[in-house]
Structure formats: structure tokens, C-alpha cells
Design a protein around this motif. Structure first.
Motif, short mmCIF file in Angstrom:
data_model
loop_
_atom_site.label_atom_id
_atom_site.label_comp_id
_atom_site.label_asym_id
_atom_site.label_seq_id
_atom_site.Cartn_x
_atom_site.Cartn_y
_atom_site.Cartn_z
N ALA A 1 0.79 -1.23 0.04
CA ALA A 1 0.06 -0.03 0.04
C ALA A 1 0.90 1.26 0.04
CB ALA A 1 -0.87 -0.28 1.24
N GLU A 2 1.90 1.38 0.75
CA GLU A 2 3.01 2.59 0.80
C GLU A 2 3.55 2.66 -0.53
OE1 GLU A 2 4.01 2.37 5.67
OE2 GLU A 2 5.15 1.14 4.36
N ALA A 3 3.80 1.34 -1.28
CA ALA A 3 4.52 1.26 -2.63
C ALA A 3 3.71 2.04 -3.41
CB ALA A 3 4.95 0.11 -2.85
N GLN A 4 2.43 1.81 -3.51
CA GLN A 4 1.43 2.15 -4.51
C GLN A 4 1.62 4.06 -4.48
OE1 GLN A 4 -0.95 0.76 -6.51
NE2 GLN A 4 0.18 -1.28 -5.98
N GLN A 5 1.91 4.37 -3.31
CA GLN A 5 2.03 6.08 -3.20
C GLN A 5 3.20 6.48 -3.46
OE1 GLN A 5 -0.66 7.76 -2.12
NE2 GLN A 5 -1.80 5.73 -2.34
N ARG A 6 4.41 5.54 -3.46
CA ARG A 6 5.62 6.07 -3.53
C ARG A 6 6.23 5.83 -5.17
NH1 ARG A 6 8.18 3.96 1.97
NH2 ARG A 6 7.92 5.80 3.08
N LEU A 7 5.49 4.76 -5.73
CA LEU A 7 5.99 4.52 -6.95
C LEU A 7 5.22 5.08 -8.16
CD1 LEU A 7 6.59 0.62 -6.27
CD2 LEU A 7 8.42 2.53 -6.42
N SER A 8 5.64 4.93 -9.33
CA SER A 8 4.81 5.45 -10.43
C SER A 8 3.68 4.39 -10.61
CB SER A 8 5.60 5.56 -11.71
OG SER A 8 6.15 4.28 -12.14
N PRO A 9 2.67 4.68 -10.98
CA PRO A 9 1.71 3.53 -11.31
C PRO A 9 2.04 2.13 -12.07
CG PRO A 9 0.43 5.68 -11.92
CD PRO A 9 1.95 5.93 -11.63
#
Length: 158
Positions: free
Chosen positions: A124-132
Motif C-alpha cells: 500500500a505504501e509502495a502504491q503511493q511512492r512508485l509510479s503507477p
């Protein structure tokens, strides 16, 4: 088959390639790095250089970015990325870095001119930090690591 001018493969289209590594901690979080030159975080990795295999690029990039000498495990993801304005199409590879223990994590050293920092991230945090696109690729790699599979993606999608 050759032509009178030599190797016909020299005239074939060339694709940009990148290679990354998915590291996890004991709780299943993934390791992300924050580049100084991009708006989004990334998996550790980078461009595959001329005459370099994707696997060797993954090893080299982890050494350069994290200061860790590791031999990544199996291939988790191959992702074809379509062309977009300012970028050619590409093929991206993600290899399994396994679970990093506390002593390995303590040895991480970042190149200050290239990376601002690193962090363990839930999906979930990766969804916020990474490009889609990279968030989709990281999620697929995480799933492949858990299921002993390898996923083929196009633009981060199965």
C-alpha cells in the motif's frame, strides 16, 4: 541468414532494457529507493548496459546503489513497456533479492549523488511512492516471489 553487408541482426530494432531486484524484509515489506533525479521512488536497479545481461545489470546496480554484493535469485517479472513521449519502448526485468536480514540491511550504503534514501514499504505504501506502472510491476513481483511463479506483463499489467 546474413546479407551481403554482414549480420542482418545489426539492422533490427533495439529495445531499452532495465533490471531491478525485489528485496523483502521478514514481514514482507519491499525495499524501495528514492532517486535524486525522479519524482517517484524505484526498486533498486537501473539500465542494462551494452553487452550486459539483465542478471548482471541487476547485480551491478545493487552494488552501485546499495553497496551490497548479492547474487539475485530467479526471475520474477518481465514487463514490456510501450513507447511514450520522450521514451522508447523497453523490456524490464525484476529478479528476486530474497529476504534481507538486519545485518545485511545495516550494510546498505547509498550514493548521495544518485539516491536520497531508502525505505521498507508495504504494498500500500509502495502504491503511493512508485509510479503507477512500477507499482503494478512491484506488486506482480511480490506475488511471484510468494507463489514461485514468473509473470509476464505489458505496461505493468498481466
Amino acid at each position: 541468414m546474413t546479407t551481403s553487408g554482414g549480420d542482418y541482426t545489426a539492422a533490427l530494432p533495439r529495445k531499452r532494457m532495465g533490471s531491478g531486484v525485489l528485496f523483502r524484509d521478514a514481514t514482507g515489506r519491499i525495499l524501495l529507493v528514492e532517486p535524486t533525479y525522479k519524482d517517484h521512488w524505484e526498486l533498486p536497479g537501473g539500465a542494462v548496459e551494452r553487452d550486459e545481461s539483465p542478471y548482471e545489470a541487476a547485480r551491478r546496480e545493487v552494488q552501485e546503489e546499495l553497496g551490497l554484493s548479492v547474487s539475485p535469485g530467479r526471475l520474477l517479472v518481465v514487463d514490456w513497456v510501450p513507447p511514450q513521449p520522450g521514451r522508447t519502448e523497453g523490456v524490464m526485468f525484476v529478479f528476486d533479492g530474497g529476504v534481507l536480514d538486519a545485518p545485511s540491511t545495516a550494510r546498505i550504503r547509498l550514493p548521495a549523488d544518485e539516491l536520497r534514501g531508502w525505505a521498507w514499504s508495504t504494498l500500500a505504501e509502495a502504491q503511493q511512492r512508485l509510479s503507477p506502472r512500477l507499482a503494478r510491476r512491484a506488486a506482480a513481483a511480490h506475488e511471484a516471489a510468494a507463489t514461485a511463479g514468473t509473470h509476464y506483463l505489458e505496461d505493468g499489467r498481466r
